[in-house]
Design an enzyme around this catalytic site. Structure first.
Site, PDB file in Angstrom:
ATOM      1  N   ASP A  67       0.870  -1.186   0.000  1.00 32.68           N
ATOM      2  CA  ASP A  67       0.000   0.000   0.000  1.00 32.68           C
ATOM      3  C   ASP A  67       0.900   1.227   0.000  1.00 32.68           C
ATOM      4  O   ASP A  67       2.036   1.183   0.484  1.00 32.68           O
ATOM      5  CB  ASP A  67      -0.889  -0.015   1.258  1.00 32.68           C
ATOM      6  CG  ASP A  67      -2.153   0.802   1.082  1.00 32.68           C
ATOM      7  OD1 ASP A  67      -3.240   0.204   1.072  1.00 32.68           O
ATOM      8  OD2 ASP A  67      -2.055   2.055   0.960  1.00 32.68           O
ATOM      9  N   ASN A  89     -24.735  -6.545  -5.246  1.00 33.83           N
ATOM     10  CA  ASN A  89     -24.910  -5.443  -4.299  1.00 33.83           C
ATOM     11  C   ASN A  89     -26.215  -4.691  -4.549  1.00 33.83           C
ATOM     12  O   ASN A  89     -26.892  -4.269  -3.610  1.00 33.83           O
ATOM     13  CB  ASN A  89     -23.715  -4.488  -4.358  1.00 33.83           C
ATOM     14  CG  ASN A  89     -22.590  -4.972  -3.455  1.00 33.83           C
ATOM     15  OD1 ASN A  89     -22.765  -5.936  -2.695  1.00 33.83           O
ATOM     16  ND2 ASN A  89     -21.443  -4.338  -3.519  1.00 33.83           N
ATOM     17  N   ALA A  90     -26.593  -4.553  -5.814  1.00 30.64           N
ATOM     18  CA  ALA A  90     -27.852  -3.861  -6.121  1.00 30.64           C
ATOM     19  C   ALA A  90     -29.038  -4.660  -5.562  1.00 30.64           C
ATOM     20  O   ALA A  90     -29.954  -4.093  -4.954  1.00 30.64           O
ATOM     21  CB  ALA A  90     -27.985  -3.682  -7.634  1.00 30.64           C
ATOM     22  N   CYS A 146     -19.959   0.265  -0.033  1.00 32.50           N
ATOM     23  CA  CYS A 146     -20.252  -0.424  -1.299  1.00 32.50           C
ATOM     24  C   CYS A 146     -21.620  -0.133  -1.912  1.00 32.50           C
ATOM     25  O   CYS A 146     -21.710   0.189  -3.092  1.00 32.50           O
ATOM     26  CB  CYS A 146     -20.122  -1.922  -1.101  1.00 32.50           C
ATOM     27  SG  CYS A 146     -18.436  -2.395  -0.742  1.00 32.50           S
ATOM     28  N   GLN A 203     -24.175   2.095  -1.960  1.00 31.38           N
ATOM     29  CA  GLN A 203     -24.517   3.312  -2.695  1.00 31.38           C
ATOM     30  C   GLN A 203     -23.591   3.505  -3.900  1.00 31.38           C
ATOM     31  O   GLN A 203     -24.045   3.758  -5.022  1.00 31.38           O
ATOM     32  CB  GLN A 203     -24.449   4.518  -1.753  1.00 31.38           C
ATOM     33  CG  GLN A 203     -24.627   5.818  -2.500  1.00 31.38           C
ATOM     34  CD  GLN A 203     -24.949   6.959  -1.573  1.00 31.38           C
ATOM     35  OE1 GLN A 203     -25.854   6.869  -0.754  1.00 31.38           O
ATOM     36  NE2 GLN A 203     -24.203   8.034  -1.695  1.00 31.38           N
ATOM     37  N   ARG A 206     -17.782   4.500   6.647  1.00 31.25           N
ATOM     38  CA  ARG A 206     -18.095   5.088   5.341  1.00 31.25           C
ATOM     39  C   ARG A 206     -19.592   5.008   5.041  1.00 31.25           C
ATOM     40  O   ARG A 206     -20.200   3.950   5.172  1.00 31.25           O
ATOM     41  CB  ARG A 206     -17.277   4.381   4.249  1.00 31.25           C
ATOM     42  CG  ARG A 206     -15.797   4.728   4.327  1.00 31.25           C
ATOM     43  CD  ARG A 206     -14.970   3.981   3.309  1.00 31.25           C
ATOM     44  NE  ARG A 206     -14.798   2.586   3.647  1.00 31.25           N
ATOM     45  CZ  ARG A 206     -14.073   1.725   2.929  1.00 31.25           C
ATOM     46  NH1 ARG A 206     -13.463   2.138   1.837  1.00 31.25           N
ATOM     47  NH2 ARG A 206     -13.957   0.466   3.300  1.00 31.25           N
TER      48      ARG A 206
HETATM   49  P1  NAD Z   1      -9.928   0.776   1.257  1.00 25.57           P
HETATM   50  O1  NAD Z   1     -10.011   2.228   0.990  1.00 25.57           O
HETATM   51  O2  NAD Z   1     -10.102   0.253   2.641  1.00 25.57           O
HETATM   52  O3  NAD Z   1      -8.482   0.247   0.760  1.00 25.57           O
HETATM   53  C1  NAD Z   1      -7.887   0.595  -0.438  1.00 25.57           C
HETATM   54  C2  NAD Z   1      -6.381   0.790  -0.205  1.00 25.57           C
HETATM   55  O4  NAD Z   1      -5.738   0.950  -1.462  1.00 25.57           O
HETATM   56  C3  NAD Z   1      -6.035   2.035   0.606  1.00 25.57           C
HETATM   57  O5  NAD Z   1      -5.310   1.655   1.769  1.00 25.57           O
HETATM   58  C4  NAD Z   1      -5.181   2.887  -0.352  1.00 25.57           C
HETATM   59  O6  NAD Z   1      -4.104   3.555   0.295  1.00 25.57           O
HETATM   60  C5  NAD Z   1      -4.637   1.822  -1.291  1.00 25.57           C
HETATM   61  N1  NAD Z   1      -4.211   2.341  -2.594  1.00 25.57           N
HETATM   62  C6  NAD Z   1      -4.900   3.168  -3.446  1.00 25.57           C
HETATM   63  N2  NAD Z   1      -4.188   3.372  -4.564  1.00 25.57           N
HETATM   64  C7  NAD Z   1      -3.029   2.681  -4.436  1.00 25.57           C
HETATM   65  C8  NAD Z   1      -1.893   2.505  -5.278  1.00 25.57           C
HETATM   66  N3  NAD Z   1      -1.833   3.070  -6.499  1.00 25.57           N
HETATM   67  N4  NAD Z   1      -0.876   1.741  -4.824  1.00 25.57           N
HETATM   68  C9  NAD Z   1      -0.944   1.154  -3.603  1.00 25.57           C
HETATM   69  N5  NAD Z   1      -2.004   1.283  -2.772  1.00 25.57           N
HETATM   70  C10 NAD Z   1      -3.028   2.036  -3.188  1.00 25.57           C
HETATM   71  O7  NAD Z   1     -10.943   0.080   0.274  1.00 25.57           O
HETATM   72  P2  NAD Z   1     -11.697  -1.335   0.453  1.00 25.57           P
HETATM   73  O8  NAD Z   1     -12.886  -1.173   1.308  1.00 25.57           O
HETATM   74  O9  NAD Z   1     -10.681  -2.375   0.796  1.00 25.57           O
HETATM   75  O10 NAD Z   1     -12.216  -1.574  -1.026  1.00 25.57           O
HETATM   76  C11 NAD Z   1     -11.332  -1.934  -2.076  1.00 25.57           C
HETATM   77  C12 NAD Z   1     -12.156  -2.406  -3.265  1.00 25.57           C
HETATM   78  O11 NAD Z   1     -12.889  -3.586  -2.911  1.00 25.57           O
HETATM   79  C13 NAD Z   1     -13.203  -1.403  -3.760  1.00 25.57           C
HETATM   80  O12 NAD Z   1     -13.281  -1.496  -5.157  1.00 25.57           O
HETATM   81  C14 NAD Z   1     -14.482  -1.898  -3.139  1.00 25.57           C
HETATM   82  O13 NAD Z   1     -15.605  -1.554  -3.906  1.00 25.57           O
HETATM   83  C15 NAD Z   1     -14.278  -3.395  -3.153  1.00 25.57           C
HETATM   84  N6  NAD Z   1     -15.030  -4.135  -2.136  1.00 25.57           N
HETATM   85  C16 NAD Z   1     -15.142  -3.650  -0.860  1.00 25.57           C
HETATM   86  C17 NAD Z   1     -15.829  -4.379   0.113  1.00 25.57           C
HETATM   87  C18 NAD Z   1     -15.959  -3.875   1.521  1.00 25.57           C
HETATM   88  O14 NAD Z   1     -16.740  -4.442   2.262  1.00 25.57           O
HETATM   89  N7  NAD Z   1     -15.257  -2.842   1.925  1.00 25.57           N
HETATM   90  C19 NAD Z   1     -16.380  -5.618  -0.212  1.00 25.57           C
HETATM   91  C20 NAD Z   1     -16.232  -6.093  -1.516  1.00 25.57           C
HETATM   92  C21 NAD Z   1     -15.556  -5.336  -2.466  1.00 25.57           C
HETATM   93  C1  UDX Z   2     -21.949  -5.447   1.318  1.00 23.78           C
HETATM   94  C2  UDX Z   2     -22.341  -6.828   0.752  1.00 23.78           C
HETATM   95  O1  UDX Z   2     -23.193  -7.504   1.681  1.00 23.78           O
HETATM   96  C3  UDX Z   2     -21.096  -7.648   0.490  1.00 23.78           C
HETATM   97  O2  UDX Z   2     -21.436  -8.888  -0.106  1.00 23.78           O
HETATM   98  C4  UDX Z   2     -20.196  -6.856  -0.437  1.00 23.78           C
HETATM   99  O3  UDX Z   2     -19.003  -7.595  -0.683  1.00 23.78           O
HETATM  100  C5  UDX Z   2     -19.861  -5.493   0.143  1.00 23.78           C
HETATM  101  O4  UDX Z   2     -21.074  -4.792   0.427  1.00 23.78           O
HETATM  102  P1  UDX Z   2     -21.184  -4.540   3.694  1.00 23.78           P
HETATM  103  O5  UDX Z   2     -21.445  -3.199   3.117  1.00 23.78           O
HETATM  104  O6  UDX Z   2     -19.880  -4.798   4.354  1.00 23.78           O
HETATM  105  O7  UDX Z   2     -21.327  -5.675   2.560  1.00 23.78           O
HETATM  106  O8  UDX Z   2     -22.321  -4.876   4.779  1.00 23.78           O
HETATM  107  P2  UDX Z   2     -23.822  -5.423   4.689  1.00 23.78           P
HETATM  108  O9  UDX Z   2     -23.959  -6.473   5.704  1.00 23.78           O
HETATM  109  O10 UDX Z   2     -24.225  -5.763   3.325  1.00 23.78           O
HETATM  110  O11 UDX Z   2     -24.668  -4.162   5.194  1.00 23.78           O
HETATM  111  C6  UDX Z   2     -24.787  -2.977   4.430  1.00 23.78           C
HETATM  112  C7  UDX Z   2     -25.721  -2.016   5.113  1.00 23.78           C
HETATM  113  O12 UDX Z   2     -27.065  -2.479   5.045  1.00 23.78           O
HETATM  114  C8  UDX Z   2     -25.419  -1.808   6.583  1.00 23.78           C
HETATM  115  O13 UDX Z   2     -25.556  -0.452   6.915  1.00 23.78           O
HETATM  116  C9  UDX Z   2     -26.464  -2.648   7.263  1.00 23.78           C
HETATM  117  O14 UDX Z   2     -26.750  -2.197   8.554  1.00 23.78           O
HETATM  118  C10 UDX Z   2     -27.649  -2.474   6.330  1.00 23.78           C
HETATM  119  N1  UDX Z   2     -28.616  -3.562   6.412  1.00 23.78           N
HETATM  120  C11 UDX Z   2     -28.270  -4.829   6.050  1.00 23.78           C
HETATM  121  C12 UDX Z   2     -29.910  -3.299   6.832  1.00 23.78           C
HETATM  122  O15 UDX Z   2     -30.237  -2.159   7.154  1.00 23.78           O
HETATM  123  N2  UDX Z   2     -30.819  -4.321   6.888  1.00 23.78           N
HETATM  124  C13 UDX Z   2     -30.502  -5.591   6.546  1.00 23.78           C
HETATM  125  O16 UDX Z   2     -31.388  -6.465   6.612  1.00 23.78           O
HETATM  126  C14 UDX Z   2     -29.182  -5.860   6.121  1.00 23.78           C
END
Ligand code: NAD
Ligand code: UDX
Length: 462
Positions: free
Chosen positions: A34, A224-225, A276, A278, A346
């Site tokens: 990172d 996700n949608a 994720c 929104q 977030r």
């Molecule tokens: P995050 O912001 O927690 O982590 C991303 C990291 O990437 C940061 O630490 C940032 O410093 C680093 N980064 C950015 N540009 C870089 C570069 N050029 N070189 C090295 N490091 C770099 O994000 P996240 O929540 O881990 O999400 C990452 C991806 O996964 C997104 O596309 C998100 O949509 C997807 N995703 C997230 C979740 C979730 O629950 N958070 C679930 C499934 C998929």
């Molecule tokens: C979501 C997807 O579930 C996951 O598969 C994807 O990889 C990333 O996005 P996450 O955002 O981490 O995961 O949490 P999730 O459990 O889906 O909850 C999302 C939001 O919906 C939260 O604010 C949660 O409180 C709310 N939620 C969820 C409700 O209000 N009601 C429910 O029945 C379920």
């Protein structure tokens, strides 16, 4: 067989995902890199309580694998050079500028990664999209790699991550499915098989699904949608329940027992948050619009419209119940994270509810078991509704839930942390101004118990 993996991005996805791959595949060296030095330092912290992400069970996995075959570093070039397979797991936020502002995914971090890989790679590599990306992004990555690289061959795979925060480790240990998309050429199929072999170390083969790249990219946005749409659907019903005397919990139970509908993701709430839902729906809406599919775009956009309404009406109800003014009144917030068992804030509904109440000059006193003062102020300031100093004036952040409740007019439950249920609610009641209100945005607390103590208790959907 793959022996060396690198992951660019040590965030909520990159960190836990790679920790689990390292745990389950001791024969593979996994390096997570990172740009953010503080984040990497936190991943390397001896004290496992100081990891940058709070996720139940993550500390044990890190403890087992870190230093053995799991490494965290800021040396991005070195890790790219050494790896046979490179996961890109950087953030893909909604664009805040230019064309597609407020809707399209900002792919600048992805492009930077692709250019860096192209510059550094001297041998053939498999590049895996772990980030959630708009459908057809793999094409853009391939163009960059093929035109700016050193003439080496790249295979691009899409391997979206379905973990949910708060349950990341169990989701990774036992995924409903692992999805891998790749080219339908022999080279593409070989690359897919190499990634299948990594997951097959702990995931049953039947649960590893392979598709073409575009289906894989689009499936993630679709999942996700659909999930967010269920939450908005039940939240829409919650408002109707409040008007009609129906109870949304009973309605959810009744429909959830229909096996075609199923019981999950039917909890009415103050609105969904998280990084994720929104972002990915807006991205889907933008893609649909780009193809001129306006009805498709409008259909999915409504999920967001409903969610915004749900957050707003929660704040409005607090104001109208507190005799149409909250000016100068202390309102206690229990919870700030977007759901329980995570320190991630977030898009948390709490931020928007607080913002609306501060606009009415309420004093917001906040306690969250895993979120600290600095983050809460950052979240409020990010909205740019007012200056940082002003936010600071209206917000008090405490590390003791009983302190936030003391002398408050009302308590608002914004996150469903388990510990809130076992608080001494009599003690809380005694310390509050009367009448003492509880607005439960998560349908978490025991209505009967609270009303017996003397609270005026209001919840979502009944
Ligand atoms: P995050 O912001 O927690 O982590 C991303 C990291 O990437 C940061 O630490 C940032 O410093 C680093 N980064 C950015 N540009 C870089 C570069 N050029 N070189 C090295 N490091 C770099 O994000 P996240 O929540 O881990 O999400 C990452 C991806 O996964 C997104 O596309 C998100 O949509 C997807 N995703 C997230 C979740 C979730 O629950 N958070 C679930 C499934 C998929
Ligand atoms: C979501 C997807 O579930 C996951 O598969 C994807 O990889 C990333 O996005 P996450 O955002 O981490 O995961 O949490 P999730 O459990 O889906 O909850 C999302 C939001 O919906 C939260 O604010 C949660 O409180 C709310 N939620 C969820 C409700 O209000 N009601 C429910 O029945 C379920």
């Amino acid at each position: 067989m793959i022996k060396n993996i690198c992951c660019i991005g040590a965030g909520y996805v990159g960190g836990p995902t790679m920790a689990v791959i390292a745990k389950k595949c001791p024969h593979i060296k996994v390096t997570v890199v990172d740009l953010n030095q503080d984040r990497i330092d936190a991943w390397n912290n001896e004290d496992l309580k100081k990891l940058p992400i709070y996720e139940p069970g993550l500390d044990e996995v890190v403890q087992e694998a870190r230093g053995r075959n799991l490494f965290f570093s800021t040396e991005v070039d070195k890790a790219i050079e050494e790896a046979e397979m490179i996961f890109i797991s950087v953030n893909t936020p909604t664009k805040t500028y230019g064309v597609g502002k407020g809707m399209a995914a900002d792919l600048k971090y992805i492009e930077l990664c692709a250019r860096q890989i192209a510059r550094v790679a001297k041998e053939d590599k498999i590049v895996v999209e772990k980030s959630t990306l708009p459908v057809r992004t793999a094409q853009a990555i391939k163009n960059i790699l093929d035109h700016t690289g050193n003439g080496v061959n790249f295979q691009i795979l899409s391997n979206p991550e379905f973990l949910a925060e708060g349950t990341a480790i169990e989701d990774l240990f036992e995924p409903d499915r692992v999805l891998i998309g790749g080219d339908t050429t022999p080279e593409g199929e070989k690359a897919i098989q190499q990634l299948v072999d990594v997951y097959a170390n702990w995931v049953a083969k039947d649960n590893i699904l392979t598709t073409n790249v575009w289906s894989s990219e689009l499936s993630k946005l679709t999942a996700n949608a659909f999930l967010a749409q269920r939450v908005s659907s039940i939240n829409a019903m919650s408002e109707l329940c409040e008007k009609t005397g129906a109870d949304v919990n009973e309605v959810a139970k009744a429909i959830g027992m229909d096996s075609r509908i199923g019981p999950k993701f039917l909890k009415a709430s103050v609105g969904f948050g998280g990084s994720c839902f929104q972002k990915d729906i807006l991205n889907l809406v933008y893609i649909a619009k780009t193809y001129g599919l306006n009805e498709v775009a409008d259909y999915w956009e409504q999920v967001i419209v409903m969610n915004d309404h749900q957050k707003r009406r929660f704040a409005k109800n607090i104001i109208s119940t507190l005799y149409n003014t909250v000016s100068g009144k202390k309102i206690a917030f229990l919870g700030w994270a977007f759901k329980k068992d995570t320190n991630d804030t977030r898009e948390s509904a709490a931020i928007y509810v607080a913002d609306d109440l501060i606009s009415e000059q309420a004093i917001i006193s906040i306690f969250d078991p895993k979120v600290g003062k600095e983050q809460i102020l950052l979240d409020l300031n990010y909205l740019e509704t007012r200056s940082g100093e002003e936010n600071n004036k209206y917000v008090q952040i405490e590390s003791d839930p009983y302190k936030v409740a003391k002398d408050s007019h009302a308590i608002a439950v914004l996150t469903e942390w388990d510990e809130f249920k076992s608080y001494d609610w009599q003690k809380i009641y005694d310390s509050m101004l009367k009448p003492a209100f509880v607005f439960d945005g998560r349908n978490l607390l025991d209505k009967k118990e609270l009303e017996k103590i003397g609270f005026i208790y209001q919840t979502i959907g009944s």
